[in-house]
Design an enzyme around this catalytic site. Sequence first.
Site, mmCIF file in Angstrom:
data_model
loop_
_atom_site.group_PDB
_atom_site.id
_atom_site.type_symbol
_atom_site.label_atom_id
_atom_site.label_comp_id
_atom_site.label_asym_id
_atom_site.label_seq_id
_atom_site.Cartn_x
_atom_site.Cartn_y
_atom_site.Cartn_z
ATOM 1 N N HIS A 107 -2.214 -8.195 11.138
ATOM 2 C CA HIS A 107 -2.913 -8.622 9.925
ATOM 3 C C HIS A 107 -2.137 -9.711 9.216
ATOM 4 C CE1 HIS A 107 -4.429 -8.581 5.788
ATOM 5 N NE2 HIS A 107 -5.546 -8.122 6.305
ATOM 6 N N GLU A 160 -3.540 -13.555 8.720
ATOM 7 C CA GLU A 160 -3.438 -14.094 7.364
ATOM 8 C C GLU A 160 -2.060 -14.617 6.983
ATOM 9 O OE1 GLU A 160 -5.002 -11.338 4.551
ATOM 10 O OE2 GLU A 160 -6.974 -11.243 5.491
ATOM 11 N N VAL A 191 -5.976 0.688 14.010
ATOM 12 C CA VAL A 191 -7.380 0.781 14.415
ATOM 13 C C VAL A 191 -7.870 -0.580 14.895
ATOM 14 C CG1 VAL A 191 -7.781 2.573 12.680
ATOM 15 C CG2 VAL A 191 -8.429 0.216 12.185
ATOM 16 N N GLU A 233 0.841 -1.201 0.000
ATOM 17 C CA GLU A 233 0.000 0.000 0.000
ATOM 18 C C GLU A 233 0.873 1.246 0.000
ATOM 19 O OE1 GLU A 233 -3.549 0.664 1.565
ATOM 20 O OE2 GLU A 233 -4.249 -1.119 0.534
ATOM 21 N N HIS A 285 -11.122 -6.866 11.685
ATOM 22 C CA HIS A 285 -10.337 -8.006 12.169
ATOM 23 C C HIS A 285 -10.369 -8.084 13.691
ATOM 24 C CE1 HIS A 285 -8.858 -9.528 8.425
ATOM 25 N NE2 HIS A 285 -8.287 -8.390 8.086
#
Length: 329
Positions: free
Chosen positions: A212, A243, A272, A155, A276
């Site tokens: 994540h 993941e 945040v 990103e 998830h």
Amino acid sequence: MKKTGMVLWAAVMTAVWGLSGCGGSVGTGNLEKETVVLSKAVVNEVTEKEKPETDDEKRKAEQGSESDMVILAVSFGTSFNDNRENTIGAVEKAIAKEYPEYEVRRAFTSQMIIDILKKRDGLAIDNVTEALDRAVADGFRRLVVQPTHLMNGLEYEDMVATLEEYDEYFDTIVVGEPLLTSDEDFKAVVKAITMDTKDYDNGETAIVYMGHGTEAESNQIYGKMQETLRQAGFENYYIGTVEAEPTLEDVRKALKEKGGYKKVVLVPLMVVAGDHANNDMAGDEEDSWKTIFAADGYEVECLLQGLGELEAIQQIYVDHVRIAVNKQK
């Protein structure tokens, strides 16, 4: 406009997608407005029904100056309204407080989150391209971009690629570092999270942080966080990911091998506490981390707070902005 050189400053590291938040289809708040511009920690709220005549007029009214300097805070985003303002919003306001001479604006990288908020709540948030177009139209010449992502990942790289297309429209473009970049950053984050949860570290409780994760090589930052915790003497802290690796199974195995734990405290290792955190970590489904650890016989407590809520984490971002701003001088 005359094309000028763009300064793209960031620590070089092998890293990939570090999500600053995770959005979901259900929000926790009932807001009718959304932050578009923050200046001097003042929120400029804009909806489709309630929009100033021009963005330039609103900017001038908020800032009260003709500054050509803007800081664009870029986040993945989340659709959990209350948590968004307690995390992303808190980081933005900390930056705005430190740099009142700059206008501080928001952009999200997740178009899915942007679309959810627009459809569900009537909230208008710029993506990176829209935010840059707005900054150009408003006449800004010096741009600082501060991502709230955890790492220099995919990103982040996409954001930098987009910025390259705007080289000719700004005198300078400087990019600040994400949260976890230098060794000092890792140590600072370890200090922040362990101070925040120190009351749980009693020898009978495992404090498990859920990141994540990604299948890319840069997923190694989670291993580095674990090692930094170990080197600092925090043996009851564990890092897992949703993941990738370390997996939930890796964490469960580590807890059983250590032995002696009666309780597990689950905390998101994300800026945040979004989808998830609320579902994969703290949900009531049979595959949630809370349910699985409870089935293992532990008492389970979930802390639904994002890293962005911690003042020490906010300060790391402010420090990264400071370094980036100095690059413009």
